[in-house]
Scaffold this motif. Sequence first.
Motif, PDB file in Angstrom:
ATOM      1  N   ASP A 213       0.801  -1.226   0.000  1.00  0.00           N
ATOM      2  CA  ASP A 213       0.000   0.000   0.000  1.00  0.00           C
ATOM      3  C   ASP A 213       0.834   1.278   0.000  1.00  0.00           C
ATOM      4  O   ASP A 213       0.271   2.369  -0.046  1.00  0.00           O
ATOM      5  N   VAL A 214       2.144   1.151   0.038  1.00  0.00           N
ATOM      6  CA  VAL A 214       3.021   2.321   0.072  1.00  0.00           C
ATOM      7  C   VAL A 214       3.326   2.753  -1.365  1.00  0.00           C
ATOM      8  O   VAL A 214       3.466   1.933  -2.262  1.00  0.00           O
ATOM      9  N   ILE A 215       3.444   4.046  -1.570  1.00  0.00           N
ATOM     10  CA  ILE A 215       3.775   4.584  -2.896  1.00  0.00           C
ATOM     11  C   ILE A 215       5.150   4.051  -3.306  1.00  0.00           C
ATOM     12  O   ILE A 215       6.062   3.946  -2.488  1.00  0.00           O
ATOM     13  N   VAL A 216       5.310   3.731  -4.589  1.00  0.00           N
ATOM     14  CA  VAL A 216       6.557   3.132  -5.081  1.00  0.00           C
ATOM     15  C   VAL A 216       7.769   3.996  -4.775  1.00  0.00           C
ATOM     16  O   VAL A 216       8.849   3.489  -4.464  1.00  0.00           O
ATOM     17  N   LEU A 217       7.590   5.311  -4.826  1.00  0.00           N
ATOM     18  CA  LEU A 217       8.692   6.219  -4.535  1.00  0.00           C
ATOM     19  C   LEU A 217       9.238   5.994  -3.127  1.00  0.00           C
ATOM     20  O   LEU A 217      10.440   6.136  -2.893  1.00  0.00           O
ATOM     21  N   TYR A 218       8.369   5.630  -2.171  1.00  0.00           N
ATOM     22  CA  TYR A 218       8.802   5.353  -0.804  1.00  0.00           C
ATOM     23  C   TYR A 218       9.103   3.878  -0.589  1.00  0.00           C
ATOM     24  O   TYR A 218       9.895   3.524   0.280  1.00  0.00           O
ATOM     25  N   ARG A 219       8.465   3.031  -1.358  1.00  0.00           N
ATOM     26  CA  ARG A 219       8.599   1.588  -1.158  1.00  0.00           C
ATOM     27  C   ARG A 219      10.026   1.115  -1.444  1.00  0.00           C
ATOM     28  O   ARG A 219      10.558   0.285  -0.706  1.00  0.00           O
ATOM     29  N   ILE A 220      10.659   1.629  -2.494  1.00  0.00           N
ATOM     30  CA  ILE A 220      12.001   1.186  -2.869  1.00  0.00           C
ATOM     31  C   ILE A 220      13.017   1.461  -1.762  1.00  0.00           C
ATOM     32  O   ILE A 220      13.709   0.537  -1.310  1.00  0.00           O
ATOM     33  N   PRO A 221      13.132   2.713  -1.271  1.00  0.00           N
ATOM     34  CA  PRO A 221      14.119   2.925  -0.192  1.00  0.00           C
ATOM     35  C   PRO A 221      13.756   2.204   1.105  1.00  0.00           C
ATOM     36  O   PRO A 221      14.645   1.765   1.829  1.00  0.00           O
ATOM     37  N   ILE A 222      12.457   2.070   1.392  1.00  0.00           N
ATOM     38  CA  ILE A 222      12.047   1.370   2.610  1.00  0.00           C
ATOM     39  C   ILE A 222      12.508  -0.077   2.571  1.00  0.00           C
ATOM     40  O   ILE A 222      13.079  -0.603   3.530  1.00  0.00           O
ATOM     41  N   VAL A 223      12.273  -0.758   1.451  1.00  0.00           N
ATOM     42  CA  VAL A 223      12.656  -2.168   1.321  1.00  0.00           C
ATOM     43  C   VAL A 223      14.172  -2.320   1.403  1.00  0.00           C
ATOM     44  O   VAL A 223      14.679  -3.208   2.083  1.00  0.00           O
ATOM     45  N   ILE A 224      14.898  -1.432   0.742  1.00  0.00           N
ATOM     46  CA  ILE A 224      16.368  -1.516   0.756  1.00  0.00           C
ATOM     47  C   ILE A 224      16.909  -1.291   2.163  1.00  0.00           C
ATOM     48  O   ILE A 224      17.778  -2.033   2.635  1.00  0.00           O
ATOM     49  N   VAL A 225      16.381  -0.287   2.857  1.00  0.00           N
ATOM     50  CA  VAL A 225      16.864   0.023   4.207  1.00  0.00           C
ATOM     51  C   VAL A 225      16.536  -1.113   5.170  1.00  0.00           C
ATOM     52  O   VAL A 225      17.398  -1.508   5.979  1.00  0.00           O
ATOM     53  N   ILE A 226      15.342  -1.667   5.114  1.00  0.00           N
ATOM     54  CA  ILE A 226      14.977  -2.773   6.010  1.00  0.00           C
ATOM     55  C   ILE A 226      15.863  -3.980   5.746  1.00  0.00           C
ATOM     56  O   ILE A 226      16.344  -4.632   6.679  1.00  0.00           O
ATOM     57  N   TRP A 227      16.122  -4.288   4.477  1.00  0.00           N
ATOM     58  CA  TRP A 227      16.964  -5.433   4.145  1.00  0.00           C
ATOM     59  C   TRP A 227      18.398  -5.229   4.638  1.00  0.00           C
ATOM     60  O   TRP A 227      19.004  -6.144   5.193  1.00  0.00           O
ATOM     61  N   ILE A 228      18.924  -4.025   4.489  1.00  0.00           N
ATOM     62  CA  ILE A 228      20.279  -3.740   4.976  1.00  0.00           C
ATOM     63  C   ILE A 228      20.329  -3.823   6.498  1.00  0.00           C
ATOM     64  O   ILE A 228      21.271  -4.388   7.070  1.00  0.00           O
ATOM     65  N   LEU A 229      19.313  -3.281   7.176  1.00  0.00           N
ATOM     66  CA  LEU A 229      19.289  -3.342   8.646  1.00  0.00           C
ATOM     67  C   LEU A 229      19.191  -4.783   9.142  1.00  0.00           C
ATOM     68  O   LEU A 229      19.857  -5.153  10.118  1.00  0.00           O
ATOM     69  N   LEU A 230      18.381  -5.600   8.496  1.00  0.00           N
ATOM     70  CA  LEU A 230      18.291  -7.007   8.895  1.00  0.00           C
ATOM     71  C   LEU A 230      19.607  -7.746   8.635  1.00  0.00           C
ATOM     72  O   LEU A 230      20.020  -8.598   9.424  1.00  0.00           O
ATOM     73  N   THR A 231      20.265  -7.413   7.544  1.00  0.00           N
ATOM     74  CA  THR A 231      21.568  -8.015   7.247  1.00  0.00           C
ATOM     75  C   THR A 231      22.591  -7.635   8.319  1.00  0.00           C
ATOM     76  O   THR A 231      23.336  -8.484   8.819  1.00  0.00           O
ATOM     77  N   LEU A 232      22.622  -6.350   8.681  1.00  0.00           N
ATOM     78  CA  LEU A 232      23.543  -5.911   9.727  1.00  0.00           C
ATOM     79  C   LEU A 232      23.210  -6.539  11.067  1.00  0.00           C
ATOM     80  O   LEU A 232      24.117  -6.909  11.833  1.00  0.00           O
ATOM     81  N   LEU A 233      21.932  -6.681  11.382  1.00  0.00           N
ATOM     82  CA  LEU A 233      21.525  -7.310  12.634  1.00  0.00           C
ATOM     83  C   LEU A 233      22.035  -8.749  12.705  1.00  0.00           C
ATOM     84  O   LEU A 233      22.572  -9.182  13.736  1.00  0.00           O
ATOM     85  N   CYS A 234      21.873  -9.500  11.636  1.00  0.00           N
ATOM     86  CA  CYS A 234      22.370 -10.885  11.605  1.00  0.00           C
ATOM     87  C   CYS A 234      23.891 -10.927  11.703  1.00  0.00           C
ATOM     88  O   CYS A 234      24.454 -11.786  12.376  1.00  0.00           O
ATOM     89  N   TYR A 235      24.565  -9.996  11.030  1.00  0.00           N
ATOM     90  CA  TYR A 235      26.031  -9.943  11.084  1.00  0.00           C
ATOM     91  C   TYR A 235      26.505  -9.647  12.506  1.00  0.00           C
ATOM     92  O   TYR A 235      27.397 -10.312  13.031  1.00  0.00           O
TER      93      TYR A 235
END
Length: 77
Positions: free
Chosen positions: A41-63
Amino acid sequence: MKRIERNKGWFEQWLDITFPEKLITLAWCGMPYLLWMMAEDVIVLYRIPIVIVIWILLTLLCYWFGNFMSSDQRHWN
């Protein structure tokens, strides 16, 4: 005839890991798509950075968790 040793490439190294590790790798690489679908439901303009940031944060959390579990900072060693 002497056999020349060479370093394995990333794909050959990936083939050497166990089956559960391969499944985890594939799931981790598919996670951005799952996050993309969850942010439907999020606008694509916001969806792309949101998905990238969440994925990077989860990667760092696991690391960081992996480094913590393999370090001597745990008090229950």
